[in-house]
Scaffold this motif. Structure first.
Motif, PDB file in Angstrom:
ATOM      1  N   GLU A 105      62.399  76.558  49.034  1.00  0.00           N
ATOM      2  CA  GLU A 105      61.930  77.032  47.738  1.00  0.00           C
ATOM      3  C   GLU A 105      60.430  76.800  47.660  1.00  0.00           C
ATOM      4  O   GLU A 105      59.941  75.716  48.005  1.00  0.00           O
ATOM      5  CB  GLU A 105      62.645  76.283  46.620  1.00  0.00           C
ATOM      6  N   LEU A 106      59.691  77.814  47.199  1.00  0.00           N
ATOM      7  CA  LEU A 106      58.235  77.788  47.223  1.00  0.00           C
ATOM      8  C   LEU A 106      57.637  77.712  45.821  1.00  0.00           C
ATOM      9  O   LEU A 106      58.234  78.216  44.865  1.00  0.00           O
ATOM     10  CB  LEU A 106      57.710  79.053  47.906  1.00  0.00           C
ATOM     11  N   ASP A 107      56.449  77.116  45.746  1.00  0.00           N
ATOM     12  CA  ASP A 107      55.702  77.184  44.491  1.00  0.00           C
ATOM     13  C   ASP A 107      54.870  78.473  44.503  1.00  0.00           C
ATOM     14  O   ASP A 107      54.963  79.273  45.456  1.00  0.00           O
ATOM     15  CB  ASP A 107      54.857  75.926  44.265  1.00  0.00           C
ATOM     16  N   ASP A 108      54.063  78.675  43.493  1.00  0.00           N
ATOM     17  CA  ASP A 108      53.283  79.909  43.401  1.00  0.00           C
ATOM     18  C   ASP A 108      52.197  80.012  44.475  1.00  0.00           C
ATOM     19  O   ASP A 108      51.659  81.094  44.713  1.00  0.00           O
ATOM     20  CB  ASP A 108      52.685  80.060  42.006  1.00  0.00           C
ATOM     21  N   ASP A 109      51.867  78.893  45.129  1.00  0.00           N
ATOM     22  CA  ASP A 109      50.903  78.898  46.227  1.00  0.00           C
ATOM     23  C   ASP A 109      51.594  79.000  47.586  1.00  0.00           C
ATOM     24  O   ASP A 109      50.962  78.806  48.622  1.00  0.00           O
ATOM     25  CB  ASP A 109      50.041  77.625  46.184  1.00  0.00           C
ATOM     26  N   ARG A 110      52.888  79.264  47.555  1.00  0.00           N
ATOM     27  CA  ARG A 110      53.736  79.403  48.752  1.00  0.00           C
ATOM     28  C   ARG A 110      53.786  78.128  49.579  1.00  0.00           C
ATOM     29  O   ARG A 110      53.888  78.158  50.799  1.00  0.00           O
ATOM     30  CB  ARG A 110      53.294  80.592  49.599  1.00  0.00           C
ATOM     31  N   ARG A 111      53.747  76.983  48.890  1.00  0.00           N
ATOM     32  CA  ARG A 111      53.994  75.698  49.537  1.00  0.00           C
ATOM     33  C   ARG A 111      55.416  75.293  49.187  1.00  0.00           C
ATOM     34  O   ARG A 111      55.926  75.600  48.109  1.00  0.00           O
ATOM     35  CB  ARG A 111      52.974  74.662  49.064  1.00  0.00           C
ATOM     36  N   ILE A 112      56.061  74.593  50.083  1.00  0.00           N
ATOM     37  CA  ILE A 112      57.477  74.257  49.934  1.00  0.00           C
ATOM     38  C   ILE A 112      57.632  73.098  48.960  1.00  0.00           C
ATOM     39  O   ILE A 112      57.030  72.038  49.138  1.00  0.00           O
ATOM     40  CB  ILE A 112      58.098  73.930  51.301  1.00  0.00           C
ATOM     41  N   ILE A 113      58.478  73.318  47.943  1.00  0.00           N
ATOM     42  CA  ILE A 113      58.763  72.266  46.961  1.00  0.00           C
ATOM     43  C   ILE A 113      60.166  71.694  47.143  1.00  0.00           C
ATOM     44  O   ILE A 113      60.454  70.599  46.674  1.00  0.00           O
ATOM     45  CB  ILE A 113      58.575  72.759  45.512  1.00  0.00           C
ATOM     46  N   ARG A 114      61.023  72.438  47.831  1.00  0.00           N
ATOM     47  CA  ARG A 114      62.396  71.972  48.047  1.00  0.00           C
ATOM     48  C   ARG A 114      62.933  72.647  49.304  1.00  0.00           C
ATOM     49  O   ARG A 114      62.769  73.853  49.488  1.00  0.00           O
ATOM     50  CB  ARG A 114      63.268  72.332  46.851  1.00  0.00           C
ATOM     51  N   GLY A 115      63.546  71.863  50.171  1.00  0.00           N
ATOM     52  CA  GLY A 115      64.155  72.395  51.381  1.00  0.00           C
ATOM     53  C   GLY A 115      65.570  71.877  51.519  1.00  0.00           C
ATOM     54  O   GLY A 115      65.883  70.756  51.129  1.00  0.00           O
ATOM     55  N   SER A 116      66.430  72.725  52.053  1.00  0.00           N
ATOM     56  CA  SER A 116      67.813  72.335  52.283  1.00  0.00           C
ATOM     57  C   SER A 116      68.247  72.881  53.641  1.00  0.00           C
ATOM     58  O   SER A 116      68.211  74.102  53.861  1.00  0.00           O
ATOM     59  CB  SER A 116      68.708  72.887  51.177  1.00  0.00           C
ATOM     60  N   ALA A 117      68.611  71.986  54.546  1.00  0.00           N
ATOM     61  CA  ALA A 117      69.027  72.368  55.890  1.00  0.00           C
ATOM     62  C   ALA A 117      70.549  72.381  55.983  1.00  0.00           C
ATOM     63  O   ALA A 117      71.206  71.457  55.521  1.00  0.00           O
ATOM     64  CB  ALA A 117      68.460  71.396  56.910  1.00  0.00           C
ATOM     65  N   CYS A 118      71.077  73.438  56.582  1.00  0.00           N
ATOM     66  CA  CYS A 118      72.507  73.579  56.824  1.00  0.00           C
ATOM     67  C   CYS A 118      72.699  73.786  58.310  1.00  0.00           C
ATOM     68  O   CYS A 118      72.137  74.715  58.901  1.00  0.00           O
ATOM     69  CB  CYS A 118      73.068  74.772  56.041  1.00  0.00           C
ATOM     70  N   HIS A 119      73.490  72.911  58.935  1.00  0.00           N
ATOM     71  CA  HIS A 119      73.655  72.911  60.375  1.00  0.00           C
ATOM     72  C   HIS A 119      74.985  73.510  60.773  1.00  0.00           C
ATOM     73  O   HIS A 119      76.021  73.193  60.195  1.00  0.00           O
ATOM     74  CB  HIS A 119      73.546  71.475  60.907  1.00  0.00           C
ATOM     75  N   GLY A 120      74.956  74.367  61.791  1.00  0.00           N
ATOM     76  CA  GLY A 120      76.156  74.998  62.304  1.00  0.00           C
ATOM     77  C   GLY A 120      76.499  74.495  63.687  1.00  0.00           C
ATOM     78  O   GLY A 120      75.981  73.472  64.160  1.00  0.00           O
ATOM     79  N   ALA A 121      77.343  75.245  64.348  1.00  0.00           N
ATOM     80  CA  ALA A 121      77.810  74.901  65.685  1.00  0.00           C
ATOM     81  C   ALA A 121      76.719  75.194  66.725  1.00  0.00           C
ATOM     82  O   ALA A 121      75.803  75.971  66.466  1.00  0.00           O
ATOM     83  CB  ALA A 121      79.057  75.707  66.012  1.00  0.00           C
ATOM     84  N   PRO A 122      76.835  74.583  67.902  1.00  0.00           N
ATOM     85  CA  PRO A 122      75.913  74.945  68.984  1.00  0.00           C
ATOM     86  C   PRO A 122      76.049  76.425  69.323  1.00  0.00           C
ATOM     87  O   PRO A 122      77.132  76.997  69.243  1.00  0.00           O
ATOM     88  CB  PRO A 122      76.371  74.070  70.149  1.00  0.00           C
ATOM     89  N   ALA A 123      74.930  77.017  69.689  1.00  0.00           N
ATOM     90  CA  ALA A 123      74.919  78.456  70.035  1.00  0.00           C
ATOM     91  C   ALA A 123      75.452  78.681  71.427  1.00  0.00           C
ATOM     92  O   ALA A 123      75.315  77.857  72.287  1.00  0.00           O
ATOM     93  CB  ALA A 123      73.500  78.982  69.916  1.00  0.00           C
TER      94      ALA A 123
END
Length: 123
Positions: A105-123
Motif C-alpha cells: 500500500e502506497l502513500d501519495d508519494d508512492r512510498r510504501i506505508i504497509r506491506g503484506s507478504a503471502c508465501h506459496g509453494a516452491p515453484a
C-alpha cells in the motif's frame, strides 16, 4: 487516491526487486516510510513477533538484516506486477524458488506505508 497503472506498478516492482537483490538494506528501506507496517508469516516463524507484524523501520531492520544475511543469499525473480488504487502487488520467486505475493500500500508519494507478504509453494 490515484490508480496505479501497470507501467508504474512494473517500474516500482523492478526497482523494489533490484533493491532486494543488491542486498543493501538502506536501498530496500528507501522505498518505505519511517513508520510503515509489515506483515509476513516469516516474521512469526523467525521469532520477531508472534503476531507476524512489525511496525517502523527500527523494528523491521533486524528482521530484514537477518534475511539479507541468510545463505543462500536472497535472490528475487520478478514474475508480475499489478496496479490498484494506491497499491501495487508484486509476484515473485524467492529463496528456494518459493512463490511470494506482496501487497504494498502506497502513500501519495508512492512510498510504501504497509506491506503484506503471502508465501506459496516452491515453484
Amino acid at each position: 487516491m490515484p490508480v496505479i497503472d501497470t507501467a508504474v506498478a512494473t517500474e516500482l516492482a523492478e526497482e523494489w526487486v533490484a533493491a532486494w537483490n543488491s542486498h543493501d538494506l538502506e536501498q530496500v528501506l528507501s522505498h518505505y516510510t519511517d513508520d510503515f507496517e509489515m506483515r509476513s508469516p516469516l516474521i512469526a516463524q523467525r521469532g520477531f513477533s508472534p503476531t507476524g507484524m512489525l511496525k517502523g523501520k527500527a523494528a523491521i531492520r533486524p528482521y530484514w538484516s537477518a534475511g539479507l544475511a541468510m545463505t543462500p543469499p536472497i535472490r528475487f525473480e520478478l514474475l508480475g506486477a499489478y496496479g490498484g488504487v494506491n497499491q501495487v502487488v508484486i509476484h515473485y520467486r524467492s529463496v528456494g524458488r518459493r512463490y511470494v505475493v506482496e501487497v504494498l500500500e502506497l502513500d501519495d508519494d508512492r512510498r510504501i506505508i504497509r506491506g503484506s507478504a503471502c508465501h506459496g509453494a516452491p515453484a
